[in-house]
Design an enzyme around this catalytic site. Structure first.
Site, PDB file in Angstrom:
ATOM      1  N   TYR A  96      -2.264   0.619   9.883  1.00 33.04           N
ATOM      2  CA  TYR A  96      -2.528  -0.167   8.692  1.00 33.04           C
ATOM      3  C   TYR A  96      -1.110  -0.100   7.673  1.00 33.04           C
ATOM      4  O   TYR A  96      -0.749  -1.068   7.378  1.00 33.04           O
ATOM      5  CB  TYR A  96      -3.554   0.509   7.808  1.00 33.04           C
ATOM      6  CG  TYR A  96      -3.760   0.009   6.529  1.00 33.04           C
ATOM      7  CD1 TYR A  96      -4.115  -1.280   6.194  1.00 33.04           C
ATOM      8  CD2 TYR A  96      -3.400   1.052   5.423  1.00 33.04           C
ATOM      9  CE1 TYR A  96      -4.280  -1.700   4.874  1.00 33.04           C
ATOM     10  CE2 TYR A  96      -3.607   0.502   4.102  1.00 33.04           C
ATOM     11  CZ  TYR A  96      -3.763  -0.714   4.087  1.00 33.04           C
ATOM     12  OH  TYR A  96      -3.872  -1.097   2.360  1.00 33.04           O
ATOM     13  N   LYS A 145     -17.669  -2.448   0.428  1.00 33.87           N
ATOM     14  CA  LYS A 145     -16.524  -1.672   1.052  1.00 33.87           C
ATOM     15  C   LYS A 145     -17.067  -0.425   2.290  1.00 33.87           C
ATOM     16  O   LYS A 145     -16.144  -0.257   3.036  1.00 33.87           O
ATOM     17  CB  LYS A 145     -15.467  -1.151   0.182  1.00 33.87           C
ATOM     18  CG  LYS A 145     -14.327  -2.190  -0.672  1.00 33.87           C
ATOM     19  CD  LYS A 145     -13.570  -1.586  -1.345  1.00 33.87           C
ATOM     20  CE  LYS A 145     -12.485  -0.966  -0.770  1.00 33.87           C
ATOM     21  NZ  LYS A 145     -11.522  -1.575  -0.096  1.00 33.87           N
ATOM     22  N   SER A 194       0.937  -1.121   0.059  1.00 35.53           N
ATOM     23  CA  SER A 194       0.052   0.107   0.104  1.00 35.53           C
ATOM     24  C   SER A 194       0.787   1.115   0.085  1.00 35.53           C
ATOM     25  O   SER A 194       1.998   1.304   0.736  1.00 35.53           O
ATOM     26  CB  SER A 194      -0.873   0.067   1.065  1.00 35.53           C
ATOM     27  OG  SER A 194      -1.406   1.099   1.419  1.00 35.53           O
TER      28      SER A 194
END
Length: 359
Positions: free
Chosen positions: A140, A178, A116
């Site tokens: 994250y 999502k 990411s």
């Protein structure tokens, strides 16, 4: 050829399965967690050989329960950037991935996984795949960076392909499950349908209203680059996967609204007219995101290009317009995937052309 796709009922995973099906590959083991049951809709038009719950997959794979596996596309992760439970994040994004990496190395299975752009944090040092640029702002991003670091250490002793793709802001078909983590384009489409306007953050951190900018990348392009890597088994490393182009959130809003206006037979309007007419509205920047928000991202594609990937990425104006048409037609999957298949086919033909010229 047996393929495993983790996160197969998710956004990018289901698009990858469809693209593999389009190439005649259906010996695919889909791995996911269907506690959120509506994700099944992303699987109904796909051809798979088996479905495995993620809670049993990693240990079973390490024990060799699935026989000879050519490649694992590891897309499964906790991708909620607002999740602050570090144990949950590291268990899902680091520990499971570490088990998978060790097993793939032992068995000679190729591993293509999702990293990411959150690894870069505020991007003050740039967006190159180098430790000096990597300063995540949340757990994250840290969970993704920690696994990238393990991969980097392992690569010199690894015989099979391992590639991590640092996804930037991906949008496109099959993301309807999502919720708040769906793309800005998806939220804008639904806002305009429900309220006849879209909402953007106002001024923040030196950026004027709607001028915060991200590298928005169409899922069709993400799939095409994954399949390029699938065709080039000698390439390994950690690579950015974005368009290489930063565009302001205003561009997403304008493209969404004007695409919907076009479907209704109305002419396109410039940003100023859309704001003046109340079709785009700016709201105060939320306190919860202060200090945790990337106001600018732009993938440095130097390493990806040096590895031989020549794929051309769609700008927001093209990708969002196509996506809005898909959503307006009710196309969660099939219509979108036909277009994705066309994109992938063109990318494959382009690669063949490059090889025929000896490049």
């Amino acid at each position: 050829m047996r393929i495993i796709v983790t996160g197969a009922a998710g956004f990018i995973g289901s698009n990858l399965v469809h693209a593999l099906n389009a190439r005649g590959i259906d010996e695919i083991i889909a791995v996911d967690d269907l506690e959120q049951g509506d994700k099944f809709r992303n699987l109904v038009d796909l051809r798979i050989a088996d479905y495995i719950d993620k809670r049993e997959f990693y240990t079973s794979f390490a024990r060799g329960h699935y026989g000879k596996v050519e490649t694992v596309f590891h897309q499964g992760a906790c991708s909620d950037t607002m999740q602050h439970d570090g144990r949950t994040m590291l268990d899902n994004n680091y520990r499971d991935s570490r088990v998978l990496l060790d097993a793939c190395r032992e068995r000679g299975t190729r591993l293509l996984y999702a990293s990411s752009a959150a690894t870069y944090g505020d991007g003050a040092q740039g967006f190159r795949e180098q430790p000096a640029c990597e300063r995540p702002l949340n757990v994250y991003g840290y969970s993704k960076l920690l696994f990238d670091q393990v991969v980097r250490r392992a690569l010199p002793q690894t015989r099979s392909q391992v590639i991590g793709f640092r996804y930037f802001n991906v949008y496109g078909a099959r993301e309807q499950h999502k919720g708040r983590m769906a793309s800005v384009a998806f939220h804008h489409f639904n806002q305009f349908r429900n309220e006849s306007k879209v909402k953007l953050f106002g001024a923040y951190n030196g950026y004027d209203a709607g001028r915060q900018e991200r590298d928005f990348v169409w899922v069709n392009d993400v799939v095409a680059v994954n399949l390029w890597a699938f065709e080039h088994g000698a390439v390994s490393g950690v690579f950015n996967l974005g368009s290489g182009r930063a565009q302001p959130f205003n561009d997403i809003a304008v493209s969404t609204v004007n695409s919907l206006r076009a479907l209704g037979g109305e002419p396109a309007l410039p940003l100023a007219a859309l704001v003046q007419g109340g079709l785009i509205e700016y709201v105060d920047f939320p306190d919860a995101l202060v200090g945790k928000y990337q106001c600018h991202t732009q993938a440095d594609l130097g390493a990806l290009r040096a590895a031989g990937c020549t794929h051309t990425f769609a700008p927001v104006e093209q990708g969002v317009a196509a996506y809005v048409r898909q959503l307006a037609e009710g196309g969660r999957g099939r219509g979108a995937s036909r277009e994705a298949e066309s994109i992938v086919t063109r990318a494959s033909l382009s690669e063949q052309g490059e090889r025929s010229r000896g490049n």
